[in-house]
Design an enzyme around this catalytic site. Structure first.
Site, PDB file in Angstrom:
ATOM      1  CB  CYS A  30      -1.085  -0.125   1.188  1.00 51.95           C
ATOM      2  SG  CYS A  30      -2.455   0.877   0.887  1.00 51.95           S
TER       3      CYS A  30
ATOM      4  CG  HIS B 279      -4.999  -2.667   3.905  1.00 54.57           C
ATOM      5  ND1 HIS B 279      -5.601  -1.664   4.080  1.00 54.57           N
ATOM      6  CD2 HIS B 279      -5.516  -3.700   4.205  1.00 54.57           C
ATOM      7  CE1 HIS B 279      -6.648  -1.850   4.493  1.00 54.57           C
ATOM      8  NE2 HIS B 279      -6.681  -3.179   4.843  1.00 54.57           N
TER       9      HIS B 279
END
Lengths: 418, 237
Positions: free
Chosen positions: B93, B191
């Site tokens: 991310c 993530h």
């Protein structure tokens, strides 16, 4: 409040009718639908309902509902209090709470962290109580650094008196633009979101000098800029609260745990701003035994289940502190909208504290939790339902920790236990 | 690898907003299950990044911490030396974006990255939040990628990297691909504990560091994968 314009009176009355219908048909507490109906008819209703009352707004990631309840309970010493006791903490819930107690001179409203700027603008509340900020349901909640920034902007230039926990660096930063702040040392149990200075990004040094004694453990200061923990006016010191006059008050709460002692310290400082002395407030705080099902004990088939709510990593840390390490434990996790649809946060919780206890795992996302415990090396039993978990357990006392909708499902099984 | 596998978790104080610790814990569990002694090093942003690690992990974070993290890693240089030496890395991310030439800051302003991956990122129009499923590059021989994304980034891949996967559900890089791979570096928008949902990806990183691996008991990983993939893909799963 009897001075409400006709349109606002009508909006308020129709909202209450909708709420009553919602309760009568078993759809919920009615706090949200009632407020929505009212706001639809009179968009300015919240401002009108808030006028002429002495109002406190309470916001934080954790402990909002409990602290709101503690403050409301204490303020009843002074007179009637309007409050959103069911945790409906957005404007519709606020309208509902205020219109349900039209003549109450005092009001205390739990406010969702994101909505605080808007609700403060609308209501012009005189008192704002801020406790803690930590990671929470990131798929729908704002990033917390950004949130604190919005608090700063909302408080700047307003007359509101802020009561804030100075042991939480992000809360301190969020509160420090206010015209007047009373700082409360309420402790900080979850520190994973405040290793960096909110002002400059530099590292925060924790712990003070030996001379500071117990206060040293909660001290913090930026290594690179001048931002540091303000001197507290109120201090939570173990089981006691020390007020600005140096008087020491033994809390003796019925609510368990350090987090609730912290909530109580903040509540005492808040009601002090209403002119209510701890001597009169404390007996009322001690009458609170459970809050919307939290900490309540329910019975089923010879088992006494104590219900603990934990919605995020900081909340789990607090629940573990309250939980009795000798007891078996049921953990239930969902990922519906109000819980956050992302279960990543399970990996921020340190489950190793459960080692040696019988652990039962249930809830809609029990497989996420099962893998998490497997990786932590904690043996557990997977159960398809809460009932199956209860049936698998020996008779006696059991602790239950559940996140938001999982908690509500369990609570509903026990007739919306309070 | 020396006497023990060294997992270096970069900047948990800035970039660990979404359960990123999970990736370190999964690698540790799966290495130990193969009898490999393992240690996780938490490197805070005020500390130098050690150069002798085997696997480097960097996670997700808010805009400001992302910019701070990029600045400090650029100045520190430890990660760049480790990668030049041949260490493996999983960048997630915000951490994934940092590895490129440039990414979008809080107002959309371009912020320089570390140039360890041939990618460039900017802020997209809308936030991509939700479950993601993607077919991995067949050359990597990995099963369907599953996870959760929550970001506003759009990432363009240059000729120096290959897409990690093609999305079935979700946004990923924004062009129908998700993540990228180059040498021993994997970047992804999945993530938090991406490796908990994709144990084969964890094993790929481990095999880069310690060589071929015997199979391990994957029961809980597989049950979670099956449940998530069928929830997200329905009959396609």
């Amino acid at each position: 409040m009897s001075q409400l314009p006709l349109r606002a009176q009508l909006a308020s009355a129709l909202g209450r009718t909708a709420a009553t219908l919602s309760r009568a048909t078993g759809r919920g507490d009615g706090s949200v639908i009632g407020g929505r109906v009212g706001l639809m008819l009179e968009p300015d209703l919240l401002r009108k309902l808030a006028t002429d009352r002495k109002l406190a707004l309470v916001s934080a990631t954790n402990g909002k509902t409990t602290t709101t309840r503690l403050i409301a309970s204490a303020l009843m010493e002074l007179g009637e209090v309007a409050t959103n006791a069911f945790g409906a903490n957005m404007p519709a819930g606020h309208v509902s709470a205020l219109s349900g107690a039209k003549h109450a001179p005092f009001a205390v409203l739990e406010v969702d962290e994101k909505y605080l700027p808007e609700v403060l603008d609308t209501t012009n509340a005189g008192i704002v109580t801020l406790m803690n900020l930590s990671r929470d349901q990131m798929d729908r909640a704002a990033e917390i650094w950004l949130l604190a920034q919005k608090w700063r902007r909302a408080l700047a230039g307003k007359p509101a008196h802020v009561i804030a926990n100075c042991d939480d660096p992000l809360v301190t930063w969020g509160a420090s633009t206010a015209a007047r702040v009373t700082w409360v040392s309420g402790g900080q149990r979850w520190r994973e979101d405040s290793w960096c200075c909110p002002e400059c990004g530099g590292p925060l040094d924790r712990g003070g000098s030996r001379e500071m004694g117990q206060q040293g453990s909660v001290h913090w200061a930026c290594r690179e800029c001048t931002f540091h923990r303000p001197e507290p006016d109120w201090v939570l010191d173990g089981e006691d609260v020390i007020d600005p006059h140096g008087r020491r008050w033994r809390l003796d709460l019925q609510l368990p745990g350090e987090a609730n002692r912290s909530n109580a310290a903040i509540a005492l400082a808040t009601v002090d701003a209403f002119g209510l002395d701890p001597a009169r407030a404390l007996p009322r705080l001690r009458t609170v035994t459970s809050v919307a099902g939290r900490y309540t004990t329910v019975e089923r088939d010879g088992r006494a289940l104590r219900l603990l709510l934990a919605k995020n990593p900081a909340g789990w840390l607090e629940a573990f502190e309250v939980s009795d390490p000798r007891l078996p434990i049921i953990l239930s996790v969902n990922a519906q909208g109000p819980d956050g649809r992302d279960t990543s946060w399970l990996w921020d919780v340190d489950y190793r504290i459960l080692r040696g206890r019988p652990v039962y795992v249930t809830g809609e996302r029990r497989l996420d939790l099962a893998l998490r415990l497997d990786v932590a090396g904690i043996p557990f039993q997977l159960c398809d339902s809460f009932d199956q978990a209860v049936a698998a357990l020996p008779l006696g006392r059991i602790d239950v920790i559940a996140n938001y909708t999982a908690f509500q499902q369990i609570r509903t099984e026990f007739g919306r236990a309070v | 690898m020396q006497s023990e596998l060294s997992i270096v978790w970069i900047y948990p104080d800035l970039l660990s907003t979404y359960g990123d610790q999970g990736n370190a814990l999964v690698l540790e569990q799966r290495a130990r299950a193969r009898g490999v002694p393992t240690r996780i090093h938490h490197v805070r942003s005020s500390d130098p990044v050690p150069q002798q690690g085997d696997i480097y992990l960097i996670g997700g974070g808010e805009d400001r911490p992302q910019i701070l993290g990029a600045e400090r890693l650029r100045k520190d240089g430890g990660l760049q030396s480790a990668i030049a030496r041949g260490a493996a890395m999983l960048a997630v991310c915000a951490g994934y974006q940092i590895m490129g030439s440039v990414f979008g800051g809080e107002e959309g302003q371009p912020v320089p990255g570390l140039e360890l991956l041939d990618i460039s990122s900017s802020r997209g129009e809308r936030r991509a939040v939700g479950e993601l499923a993607a077919e991995v590059d067949p050359a990597l021989r990995l099963p369907t990628l599953t996870g959760f994304e929550n970001h506003m980034g759009v990432t363009r891949l240059g000729p120096g990297v290959r897409p990690l996967s093609r999305t079935i559900v979700g946004t990923g890089n924004g062009d129908g691909t998700e993540g990228c791979v180059a040498g021993k570096i994997i970047g992804t928008y999945l993530h938090g504990p991406a490796l908990a949902r994709n144990p084969a990806l964890a094993d790929l990183l481990l095999s880069w560091a310690i060589g071929p691996l015997p199979p391990v008991n994957d029961e809980w990983y597989q049950r979670l994968r099956d449940e998530r993939l069928s929830a997200v893909l329905g009959d396609q799963a």
